[in-house]
Design an enzyme around this catalytic site. Structure first.
Site, PDB file in Angstrom:
ATOM      1  N   HIS A 180       0.831  -1.208   0.000  1.00 30.97           N
ATOM      2  CA  HIS A 180       0.000   0.000   0.000  1.00 30.97           C
ATOM      3  C   HIS A 180       0.865   1.257   0.000  1.00 30.97           C
ATOM      4  CE1 HIS A 180      -3.620   2.387   1.018  1.00 30.97           C
ATOM      5  NE2 HIS A 180      -2.753   3.142   1.667  1.00 30.97           N
ATOM      6  N   GLU A 181       1.780   1.336   0.968  1.00 32.90           N
ATOM      7  CA  GLU A 181       2.632   2.519   1.055  1.00 32.90           C
ATOM      8  C   GLU A 181       3.579   2.606  -0.142  1.00 32.90           C
ATOM      9  OE1 GLU A 181       1.982   4.794   3.093  1.00 32.90           O
ATOM     10  OE2 GLU A 181       0.567   3.626   4.287  1.00 32.90           O
TER      11      GLU A 181
END
Length: 352
Positions: free
Chosen positions: A17-18
């Protein structure tokens, strides 16, 4: 072992995600001050050319800290200095990567899934719904009461809702056929072994195999996961389920461990593990795009509102005001997270 694997899997989902935010920020020339996996005190860190890479104590969570994310710094590489469309892509990239990894996990397990397509292969003897005005062999059931059907299980699910009268959209010989307000009820049929069963009287087409088929089924199952998340959110807001029914990482890890204990062998255990985390990945993608302050969807929502207001007033809005709203939202989310965490721990203790 599965507890450890579940914690690692959560870390991977956060990293992916990051990483989506990080890669798109770099793509558009945004300065990233820190890329962190985990929360809390630093365990390891490495200073890159301009980005500090850190591994933190708590394995759940992470962040990609961009220059000027919530304020105007005067830096031409700040997040707020970029055009709105670039900022929107950066904000949505994390959820997109979560959805993508969910699809990858589904693709890995789809060959082992047993299901049929929503295509009528035939009818049981005496079925009253085989006619020119109802169903015919070869019909693909596309929608039931407005809901798309991708698998046989979707057909059974939506036939079990809203009574016995349904509206069907079929694909028949390349044509679209609509059956409005069709009364459909289970009938009693006698199987070859003499057993009486309650069925609608349909036979469905077994799944086909091949790379193209698996890709299509993967996409359909991903969409089904999205629908499942939306239904769950709807149940939460309507009160069908309560906050005490929510589970966070601790509850999920415990559930994974219990589910793996029931697996017949390592292959089935791997299937269960991938299925659960595919659903969690899609869940993270959907939830992160909700228009809630502090979430990526909330930031995109405020980005749109700010763009509209600035377009009308021709005046720049100081991003610090939006930052105040997101900070308040983060406090509330952290409170909810703490509640879910303690609730999960309490349930684990009670169940023991």
């Amino acid at each position: 072992m599965y507890i450890v694997l579940a914690i690692i899997a959560f870390g991977v989902l956060v990293a992916v995600h990051e990483g989506g935010h990080f890669l798109t920020a770099k793509l558009f020339g945004v300065k990233v001050n820190e890329f962190a996996l985990g929360m809390g005190p630093k365990l390891l860190h490495k200073q890159g050319r301009e980005t500090l890479y850190t591994l933190r104590l708590l394995p759940f969570g992470g962040y990609c800290a961009m220059e000027g994310e919530d304020e105007q710094t005067g830096d031409p590489r700040a997040f707020t200095a970029k055009p709105p469309w670039q900022r929107a892509i950066i904000l949505c990239a994390g959820a997109a990567m979560n959805f993508l990894i969910g699809l990858v996990l589904i693709f890995c397990i789809i060959p082992n899934m047993d299901f049929s397509e929503p295509v009528l292969a035939g009818f049981m003897d005496g079925c009253p719904y085989e006619s020119a005005d109802a169903f015919q062999t070869g019909d693909r059931i596309v929608r039931i009461d407005g809901h798309a059907t991708y698998f046989y299980s979707d057909v059974m699910e939506y036939l079990g809702r809203g009574g016995d009268t349904h509206t069907f959209v079929l694909r028949r010989d390349g044509r679209r056929v609509v059956l409005k307000d069709l009364l459909l009820q289970r009938q009693t049929y006698t199987l070859a072994d003499g057993t009486n069963v309650q069925r609608f009287g349909f036979y469905f087409t077994p799944r086909s195999f091949g790379l193209g088929d698996n890709l299509r089924y993967t996409w359909y199952e991903g969409l089904n996961f999205v629908r499942l998340v939306w239904r769950s959110l709807g149940d939460l807001f309507t009160g069908a389920v309560g906050l005490r029914d929510l589970s966070g990482p601790v509850g999920v890890v415990g559930f994974v461990n219990e589910a793996e204990a029931t697996a017949a062998d390592s292959r089935e255990a791997a299937f269960i593990f991938c299925y659960i985390f595919a659903l969690i990945a899609v869940n993270l993608a959907v939830v992160n795009l909700l228009p809630v302050p502090a979430l990526d969807g909330g930031r995109v929502f405020f980005l749109l509102i700010t763009w509209l207001i600035e377009g009308v007033t021709r005046k720049k809005i100081n991003p610090k005001y939006e930052a105040y709203i997101h900070t308040a939202g983060m406090v509330l989310l952290m409170g909810l997270t703490a509640f879910v965490l303690f609730n999960d721990v309490f349930k684990l203790i009670v169940n023991r």
